[in-house]
Write a protein that holds these residues in place. Sequence first.
Motif, PDB file in Angstrom:
ATOM      1  N   GLN A 182      16.580  20.394  14.081  1.00  0.00           N
ATOM      2  CA  GLN A 182      15.635  19.275  13.999  1.00  0.00           C
ATOM      3  C   GLN A 182      16.246  18.012  14.613  1.00  0.00           C
ATOM      4  O   GLN A 182      15.571  17.254  15.317  1.00  0.00           O
ATOM      5  CB  GLN A 182      15.242  19.000  12.544  1.00  0.00           C
ATOM      6  CG  GLN A 182      14.555  20.158  11.838  1.00  0.00           C
ATOM      7  CD  GLN A 182      13.426  20.744  12.660  1.00  0.00           C
ATOM      8  OE1 GLN A 182      12.484  20.054  13.046  1.00  0.00           O
ATOM      9  NE2 GLN A 182      13.514  22.043  12.935  1.00  0.00           N
ATOM     10  N   ALA A 183      17.536  17.799  14.356  1.00  0.00           N
ATOM     11  CA  ALA A 183      18.223  16.637  14.942  1.00  0.00           C
ATOM     12  C   ALA A 183      18.219  16.725  16.459  1.00  0.00           C
ATOM     13  O   ALA A 183      17.948  15.737  17.158  1.00  0.00           O
ATOM     14  CB  ALA A 183      19.657  16.559  14.412  1.00  0.00           C
ATOM     15  N   ALA A 184      18.505  17.916  16.976  1.00  0.00           N
ATOM     16  CA  ALA A 184      18.543  18.113  18.419  1.00  0.00           C
ATOM     17  C   ALA A 184      17.181  17.883  19.054  1.00  0.00           C
ATOM     18  O   ALA A 184      17.066  17.285  20.124  1.00  0.00           O
ATOM     19  CB  ALA A 184      19.044  19.513  18.745  1.00  0.00           C
ATOM     20  N   LYS A 185      16.132  18.344  18.388  1.00  0.00           N
ATOM     21  CA  LYS A 185      14.774  18.161  18.906  1.00  0.00           C
ATOM     22  C   LYS A 185      14.405  16.687  18.999  1.00  0.00           C
ATOM     23  O   LYS A 185      13.589  16.294  19.830  1.00  0.00           O
ATOM     24  CB  LYS A 185      13.766  18.892  18.020  1.00  0.00           C
ATOM     25  CG  LYS A 185      13.793  20.409  18.162  1.00  0.00           C
ATOM     26  CD  LYS A 185      12.788  21.067  17.233  1.00  0.00           C
ATOM     27  CE  LYS A 185      12.797  22.587  17.382  1.00  0.00           C
ATOM     28  NZ  LYS A 185      11.848  23.244  16.441  1.00  0.00           N
ATOM     29  N   LEU A 186      15.014  15.882  18.143  1.00  0.00           N
ATOM     30  CA  LEU A 186      14.732  14.450  18.140  1.00  0.00           C
ATOM     31  C   LEU A 186      15.696  13.674  19.048  1.00  0.00           C
ATOM     32  O   LEU A 186      15.694  12.447  19.047  1.00  0.00           O
ATOM     33  CB  LEU A 186      14.790  13.900  16.712  1.00  0.00           C
ATOM     34  CG  LEU A 186      13.654  14.358  15.790  1.00  0.00           C
ATOM     35  CD1 LEU A 186      13.954  13.983  14.341  1.00  0.00           C
ATOM     36  CD2 LEU A 186      12.324  13.748  16.229  1.00  0.00           C
ATOM     37  N   GLY A 187      16.518  14.420  19.799  1.00  0.00           N
ATOM     38  CA  GLY A 187      17.365  13.770  20.789  1.00  0.00           C
ATOM     39  C   GLY A 187      18.798  13.497  20.397  1.00  0.00           C
ATOM     40  O   GLY A 187      19.525  12.823  21.135  1.00  0.00           O
ATOM     41  N   ASP A 188      19.251  13.994  19.249  1.00  0.00           N
ATOM     42  CA  ASP A 188      20.620  13.746  18.823  1.00  0.00           C
ATOM     43  C   ASP A 188      21.567  14.734  19.500  1.00  0.00           C
ATOM     44  O   ASP A 188      21.485  15.942  19.262  1.00  0.00           O
ATOM     45  CB  ASP A 188      20.727  13.871  17.299  1.00  0.00           C
ATOM     46  CG  ASP A 188      22.138  13.626  16.801  1.00  0.00           C
ATOM     47  OD1 ASP A 188      22.819  12.776  17.394  1.00  0.00           O
ATOM     48  OD2 ASP A 188      22.562  14.286  15.830  1.00  0.00           O
ATOM     49  N   ILE A 189      22.479  14.249  20.329  1.00  0.00           N
ATOM     50  CA  ILE A 189      23.356  15.144  21.073  1.00  0.00           C
ATOM     51  C   ILE A 189      24.404  15.794  20.158  1.00  0.00           C
ATOM     52  O   ILE A 189      24.885  16.896  20.460  1.00  0.00           O
ATOM     53  CB  ILE A 189      24.054  14.417  22.246  1.00  0.00           C
ATOM     54  CG1 ILE A 189      24.914  13.251  21.763  1.00  0.00           C
ATOM     55  CG2 ILE A 189      23.034  13.949  23.254  1.00  0.00           C
ATOM     56  CD1 ILE A 189      25.747  12.620  22.866  1.00  0.00           C
ATOM     57  N   THR A 190      24.753  15.144  19.046  1.00  0.00           N
ATOM     58  CA  THR A 190      25.673  15.768  18.105  1.00  0.00           C
ATOM     59  C   THR A 190      25.018  16.984  17.462  1.00  0.00           C
ATOM     60  O   THR A 190      25.674  17.985  17.187  1.00  0.00           O
ATOM     61  CB  THR A 190      26.113  14.766  17.023  1.00  0.00           C
ATOM     62  OG1 THR A 190      26.649  13.610  17.636  1.00  0.00           O
ATOM     63  CG2 THR A 190      27.172  15.371  16.118  1.00  0.00           C
ATOM     64  N   GLY A 191      23.697  16.897  17.239  1.00  0.00           N
ATOM     65  CA  GLY A 191      22.964  18.043  16.721  1.00  0.00           C
ATOM     66  C   GLY A 191      23.031  19.220  17.690  1.00  0.00           C
ATOM     67  O   GLY A 191      23.191  20.371  17.276  1.00  0.00           O
ATOM     68  N   LEU A 192      22.938  18.938  18.991  1.00  0.00           N
ATOM     69  CA  LEU A 192      23.066  19.985  20.010  1.00  0.00           C
ATOM     70  C   LEU A 192      24.435  20.638  19.946  1.00  0.00           C
ATOM     71  O   LEU A 192      24.569  21.869  20.001  1.00  0.00           O
ATOM     72  CB  LEU A 192      22.867  19.388  21.404  1.00  0.00           C
ATOM     73  CG  LEU A 192      21.448  19.198  21.928  1.00  0.00           C
ATOM     74  CD1 LEU A 192      21.500  18.467  23.266  1.00  0.00           C
ATOM     75  CD2 LEU A 192      20.732  20.527  22.087  1.00  0.00           C
ATOM     76  N   SER A 193      25.465  19.809  19.819  1.00  0.00           N
ATOM     77  CA  SER A 193      26.829  20.311  19.765  1.00  0.00           C
ATOM     78  C   SER A 193      27.036  21.174  18.527  1.00  0.00           C
ATOM     79  O   SER A 193      27.700  22.216  18.574  1.00  0.00           O
ATOM     80  CB  SER A 193      27.814  19.138  19.759  1.00  0.00           C
ATOM     81  OG  SER A 193      29.150  19.591  19.796  1.00  0.00           O
ATOM     82  N   ASN A 194      26.455  20.758  17.415  1.00  0.00           N
ATOM     83  CA  ASN A 194      26.588  21.523  16.173  1.00  0.00           C
ATOM     84  C   ASN A 194      25.826  22.837  16.246  1.00  0.00           C
ATOM     85  O   ASN A 194      26.249  23.846  15.666  1.00  0.00           O
ATOM     86  CB  ASN A 194      26.132  20.678  14.985  1.00  0.00           C
ATOM     87  CG  ASN A 194      27.129  19.590  14.639  1.00  0.00           C
ATOM     88  OD1 ASN A 194      28.303  19.686  14.964  1.00  0.00           O
ATOM     89  ND2 ASN A 194      26.660  18.545  13.988  1.00  0.00           N
ATOM     90  N   MET A 195      24.688  22.847  16.936  1.00  0.00           N
ATOM     91  CA  MET A 195      23.973  24.107  17.155  1.00  0.00           C
ATOM     92  C   MET A 195      24.838  25.065  17.970  1.00  0.00           C
ATOM     93  O   MET A 195      24.904  26.273  17.683  1.00  0.00           O
ATOM     94  CB  MET A 195      22.658  23.846  17.887  1.00  0.00           C
ATOM     95  CG  MET A 195      21.554  23.243  17.045  1.00  0.00           C
ATOM     96  SD  MET A 195      20.050  23.008  18.027  1.00  0.00           S
ATOM     97  CE  MET A 195      19.571  24.714  18.334  1.00  0.00           C
ATOM     98  N   ALA A 196      25.500  24.523  18.979  1.00  0.00           N
ATOM     99  CA  ALA A 196      26.374  25.344  19.817  1.00  0.00           C
ATOM    100  C   ALA A 196      27.501  25.953  18.987  1.00  0.00           C
ATOM    101  O   ALA A 196      27.813  27.140  19.115  1.00  0.00           O
ATOM    102  CB  ALA A 196      26.951  24.490  20.946  1.00  0.00           C
TER     103      ALA A 196
END
Length: 322
Positions: free
Chosen positions: A230-244
């Motif tokens: 959800q964080a990544a969908k809202l544009g948070d790049i740390t959320g993307l990194s954590n998904m990875a």
Amino acid sequence: MNDEISIELKSGRLSPDELEELCTLGYNLENGILYKQDKTKALALYKRAYEEGSPKGANTFGYLLALLGTTRSTTMMALSILEESAKSGNTTAMVNIGNIYEYGQRTGKPEYKEAAKWYQRAALLGDKRGSFNYANLLHYGRGVRRDRETAFYIFEKLAKCGVREAPFYLGLYYENGFVVEKNYSEALRHYQAGASRNDPYCYNQLGRMYCLGLGIPRKEPKMGFYYYEQAAKLGDITGLSNMAYAYETGQGVEVDLVKAVEYYSRAAEAGEVNAIEALERLKNELMPAPSKRGKSKTAVKKTKKSDEKDASNSSEKPKAEK
């Protein structure tokens, strides 16, 4: 969304309603809403509104002029326009001036002391954004003496007023024991409040707490991954990194190194430092190394890492946009 927009303004003075419509159209063009993004056209509309005496036009024209300006003289012109508006008590202009100083648009480096002065002026006149930005500087001790007690008081007040970003800092204070006693349950409550307002940074923190089992009876990595997403969908790049990281280690999802590389790459392109380092490491691990005879060795088998490692990056978020 329309790709182009042809603008023809009538001659003569515009009415207050027409000036308001002009600023709205400029905002849509500036941000790519309904029309193809065109900041140059937006600037022209804001300029017309400013020349017609619109306070909103002065604010938007001055601030966008500073953003698009490539010379010091352009920035100084923008500051002059905004200061003219600020003299009449316009707090939005004060906040915009603070932004220009904070982000180094005048000299190429942040001028936190000047930014703090303008944010404080706006805050004293009741401006919520000015209050939030001033509290942010107090929290980090930028341009002012670090004063987290005052910052906490301001964040708490703003959260009650519905300012979206404020709950993140309240959660951060309770999670880390800044000023208040450390309390994961309280931190979780504030992060949930922020997430309910679609604050991506609160979603990311919720993901971290669910993965590590903070403030809840046990770890729930699947729910943690959901919050990162959800964080990544809202544009948070740390959320993307954590998904990875989750895909790399199987934290809440099945191990999928292809997706891990994909999400690390997206976060790295956006400048996320941890993602850049992780991407380089992961590529080195997956890259077949040549043997002494020139043949390729098989890629090293990936082992699942402990989810106790704080991959769930918890970086204090950047200041909110204007």
